[in-house]
Structures are given as structure tokens and as C-alpha cells.
Design an enzyme around this catalytic site. Structure first.
Site, short mmCIF file in Angstrom:
data_model
loop_
_atom_site.label_atom_id
_atom_site.label_comp_id
_atom_site.label_asym_id
_atom_site.label_seq_id
_atom_site.Cartn_x
_atom_site.Cartn_y
_atom_site.Cartn_z
N ASP A 1 0.89 -1.17 0.00
CA ASP A 1 0.00 0.00 0.00
C ASP A 1 0.92 1.21 0.00
OD1 ASP A 1 -1.48 2.21 0.74
OD2 ASP A 1 -2.52 1.23 2.41
N GLN B 1 3.17 4.41 2.54
CA GLN B 1 2.83 3.80 3.83
C GLN B 1 3.60 2.52 4.16
OE1 GLN B 1 -1.47 3.22 5.16
NE2 GLN B 1 -0.86 1.09 4.85
N ASP C 1 -7.72 -7.32 1.48
CA ASP C 1 -7.50 -5.98 2.04
C ASP C 1 -8.22 -5.86 3.38
OD1 ASP C 1 -6.44 -3.39 2.06
OD2 ASP C 1 -8.30 -2.52 1.28
N TYR D 1 1.75 0.59 15.02
CA TYR D 1 0.71 0.33 14.02
C TYR D 1 0.80 1.33 12.87
CZ TYR D 1 -3.72 -0.33 11.75
OH TYR D 1 -4.68 -0.59 10.79
N LYS E 1 -2.99 -2.35 8.26
CA LYS E 1 -3.03 -3.81 8.31
C LYS E 1 -2.15 -4.36 7.18
CE LYS E 1 -4.95 -5.95 11.68
NZ LYS E 1 -4.04 -6.42 12.71
N GLN F 1 -5.74 -28.56 -9.24
CA GLN F 1 -6.05 -29.67 -10.17
C GLN F 1 -4.96 -30.76 -10.20
OE1 GLN F 1 -9.68 -27.78 -11.22
NE2 GLN F 1 -9.07 -29.83 -11.80
C1 F6R Z 1 -7.18 -0.30 8.31
C2 F6R Z 1 -6.94 1.04 7.82
C3 F6R Z 1 -7.88 2.15 8.14
C4 F6R Z 1 -7.21 3.20 9.03
C5 F6R Z 1 -8.19 4.31 9.40
C6 F6R Z 1 -7.53 5.42 10.22
O1 F6R Z 1 -6.18 -1.17 7.88
O2 F6R Z 1 -5.95 1.28 7.15
O3 F6R Z 1 -9.05 1.66 8.74
O4 F6R Z 1 -6.67 2.62 10.17
O5 F6R Z 1 -8.73 4.90 8.25
O6 F6R Z 1 -6.46 5.93 9.51
P1 F6R Z 1 -5.60 7.17 10.04
O7 F6R Z 1 -5.13 6.82 11.41
O8 F6R Z 1 -4.48 7.30 9.06
O9 F6R Z 1 -6.50 8.36 10.04
MG MG Z 2 -3.93 2.17 3.32
MG MG Z 3 -4.79 -2.17 2.30
#
Ligand code: F6R
Ligand code: MG
Ligand code: MG
Length: 368
Positions: free
Chosen positions: A14, A97, A134, A231, A234, A244
Site C-alpha cells: 500500500d 505507507q 484488504d 501500528y 493492516k 487440479q
Molecule cells: C485499516 C486502515 C484504516 C485506518 C483508518 C484510520 O487497515 O488502514 O481503517 O486505520 O482509516 O487511519 P488514520 O489513522 O491514518 O487516520
Molecule cells: Mg492504506
Molecule cells: Mg490495504
């Protein structure tokens, strides 16, 4: 002369979302495609397909350089860097990211992107399925892989096809302790289930046919939070499954996804939700940044050329799974911030929650 092995590499990242974390801007996809086309004309790879799910780009490549090849990994890294430049120009969300390092260091594993690779001698007809998910984590493949390769209620071929009768070996990785173990199924089914039933930590990495050791499935097991120590998003894993002739049939490989099982991920990587199988035109998670979803790309290999893809979940027979997933999503959403919709505390450790806990820690006093 023995036929030379082919390598199938799926490397995903991503590097910027359009809008938020829901999709990839067409300009980034175009960049990835033109870089892949260059790699093909330069002879680095035999063939390619640019895959995508939600805010993730997947580089699907065939070559003869083997797994963990530095040239292939460098190419993937540099392609994601170039896509990041485009993302920055367009102010895409979370540009770059998943690129957790400043410079390429020989192997893209451990640097953020997800990697699934396998080497095998191409059969006269070689059906391969590639799954991209995803808003979830690598352990999301545990349930479907178990069903495909160990459950005769899913794969009747385990009973009917003599070539599968001896079963499969499963490599399971402990992502926390960084250890691996091989389980031999069906004999060690109960032992393996002790571990893979906890998919946030124990993840099926490879599946091999016991008869000849031939590779049947491979997954990406990279966990971004463990690499970065915090974090960021994901992991959004990928998986390759051959089908097959002595392996599960295409329909047996797809069958587990008729049950939209509950996975960790969804909003802020901190929620449980159903894994919804979708066609390519429905791969953009929007409701509460989800629900988590999976696309299935079907290819026939032809001397390393990727003939395809077919959009495997764009089929009426998956409509009920989608309906069930949406009903389960409705039900879980009603729990709001309560478990089990929200992940248990020990898994929240890998979200932004620890910062909030830290801020509140001095408020706690001894209780009776
Ligand atoms: C899950 C994901 C989104 C973000 C959410 C908050 O994998 O990527 O749910 O966690 O949109 O994002 P931020 O913290 O960047 O505002
Ligand atoms: Mg993303
Ligand atoms: Mg993603």
C-alpha cells in the site's frame, strides 16, 4: 533434461490510498504497469499481471530466478518507490505507507511489502489461483487453507483422488517467536488446529503435497506492526494456490470462501469482521473502512506466461456469501466499541491504542 523451475512471485504494498484507504488512484496503477512492462522487455521477468485490492497494489510476476532473488525484490521495491512519487504528487493518503526502510537492503521481506513466492516445475497444464485481501492480516488464510488441504467436507478430492490420499504437510510460522514447525496432516490435525486457530500469531506459510514434496500453496506472512514496532496499517496478505491433477480442484480451492469467516482488521486494524469474497469491480472497502475483502485471480500458466486473469469471485454462486458477510457486518457493527467486534486487548497492542493507555496510566489507583 529435467524441466527448469518457474518462480511465481507476488509482492504487494500500500503506497497511497484514493480516497483515504479505500482504493488506488489509476495513475499509480499505470506507473506499476509501465514498470512491469519494462521489466518484461528487459528480460528480468517472463510475464506479469498488475493486481489490486482496495488500497493495495500487487506485482504478480513469473521468472526463473528463484524465491528471495535480490534483482526481483529490488525491482519490486523500486517500483513501489516510483508509485510513491506519483502518490505524493497527487497527495494520496498515506503515500509510501508500507515502505518502512530508506533504502533497499537485498531482500524486500522485512521492509514492509508482503511477499508470497513459490518455485515449481510447470505441469503441462498449470492452473494457479492468486488471492489478494484488504483490511486484514496474514492469519486470514489459515481457515481457507485448512479447509482446502485438510477437510474432506470441503475437498472431496482428499478421499477420491489417490494422489492426494496421503495428505499434505503444512508449515506453520510463529510470527511472535519467529519460529516454524511442519505438521503432517491428516495425522496431526488436532495438533495443528491448536495453533492455527489463533491466527493473529500462528500462520500457515506453505503447504506441500506429502507424496512428492511439491509446493501447493504459499502465503505472505509479513506483519507491518511487528516490523515497524508500531501500528501503521493492516498487512493485507496475498496467497498463491496451485490447483487440479492431484491438488484440490479450482472449485475446492474457492469453496472455503463461501463461508465469510471472521478475520481481524477492518477499521483501524482493530476490529473483527467477515472476509467478503468480491469481484474485481467490488474491491474497494468503504463501509467503516471495510468490511475486509478478498479477490481471486485465476491464471493458466503457459511456459511462464500468465494466461488470465479470470475474476473468480465474480460469480452468482458467491452472492450468498456476500449477503451473509453483509448481514454479519451489520450485526457486528451494532457492538460498536465492544468486544468481540473490537479486538481483544492483547491484539490492540498492535494498534494506536497503547498511546491512549499510556496517557491514562497515572489515573489508576490501587483498588480493593
Ligand atoms: C485499516 C486502515 C484504516 C485506518 C483508518 C484510520 O487497515 O488502514 O481503517 O486505520 O482509516 O487511519 P488514520 O489513522 O491514518 O487516520
Ligand atoms: Mg492504506
Ligand atoms: Mg490495504
Amino acid at each position: 533434461m529435467a524441466k527448469e523451475k518457474i518462480t511465481l512471485s507476488v509482492i504487494k504494498a500500500d503506497v497511497g490510498g484514493f480516497v483515504g484507504h479505500s482504493d488506488v488512484h489509476p495513475e499509480l496503477l499505470k506507473k506499476a504497469e509501465s514498470e512491469l512492462a519494462k521489466a518484461k522487455s528487459d528480460g528480468l521477468i517472463i510475464d506479469f499481471h498488475r493486481g489490486k485490492v482496495g488500497d493495495d497494489i500487487a506485482l504478480i510476476m513469473t521468472h526463473r530466478k528463484g524465491s528471495d532473488n535480490a534483482d526481483i525484490h529490488r525491482f519490486a521495491w523500486e517500483t513501489f518507490e516510483k508509485c510513491t512519487e506519483v502518490a505524493r504528487k497527487l497527495h494520496q493518503y498515506g503515500a509510501g505507507q508500507d515502505l518502512l526502510s530508506d533504502a533497499f537492503s537485498g531482500n524486500i521481506k522485512g521492509m514492509g511489502p508482503g511477499v508470497a513466492e513459490m518455485e515449481f516445475v510447470e505441469r503441462p497444464s498449470e492452473p494457479v489461483l492468486i488471492f489478494l485481501a484488504d483490511k486484514t492480516e496474514p492469519g486470514a488464510w489459515n481457515y481457507p487453507l485448512y479447509k482446502m488441504f485438510a477437510d474432506p467436507f470441503n475437498t472431496i478430492g482428499l478421499i477420491i483422488d489417490a494422489k492426494m490420499h496421503n495428505g499434505f504437510n503444512f508449515e506453520v510460522d510463529d510470527l511472535i517467536e519467529r519460529k516454524k514447525v511442519i505438521f503432517s496432516l491428516p495425522e496431526e490435525m488436532y495438533e495443528m488446529l491448536v495453533f492455527i486457530g489463533a491466527p493473529s500469531r500462528f500462520v500457515i506459510k506453505n503447504v506441500m503435497r506429502k507424496d512428492d514434496g511439491d509446493i501447493a500453496a504459499a502465503t505472505s506472512t509479513q506483519k507491518l506492526s511487528l516490523i515497524a514496532g508500531r501500528y501503521i496499517g493492516k498487512d493485507d496478505p496475498v496467497m498463491i494456490v496451485r490447483a487440479q491433477s492431484g491438488l484440490p480442484a479450482v472449485g475446492e480451492v474457492l469453496e472455503p470462501f463461501a463461508m465469510p469467516h471472521i478475520v481481524a482488521g477492518w477499521m483501524r486494524g482493530s476490529s473483527h469482521g467477515p472476509l467478503m469474497p468480491v469481484g474485481f469491480d467490488q474491491d474497494t472497502p468503504t463501509r467503516f473502512d471495510g468490511p475486509p475483502r478478498v479477490v481471486g485471480l485465476g491464471f493458466q500458466l503457459a511456459d511462464g506466461m500468465l494466461v488470465g486473469p479470470r475474476d473468480m469471485f465474480k460469480d452468482i454462486s458467491y452472492d450468498n456469501a456476500r449477503k451473509k458477510a453483509l448481514d454479519v457486518a451489520d450485526y457486528l457493527r451494532l457492538h460498536g466499541p465492544f468486544e468481540p467486534h473490537r479486538l481483544p486487548l492483547d491484539e490492540m497492542e498492535y494498534t494506536t491504542m497503547p498511546e491512549v493507555m499510556e496517557r491514562l496510566k497515572d489515573r489508576f489507583e490501587p483498588a480493593d
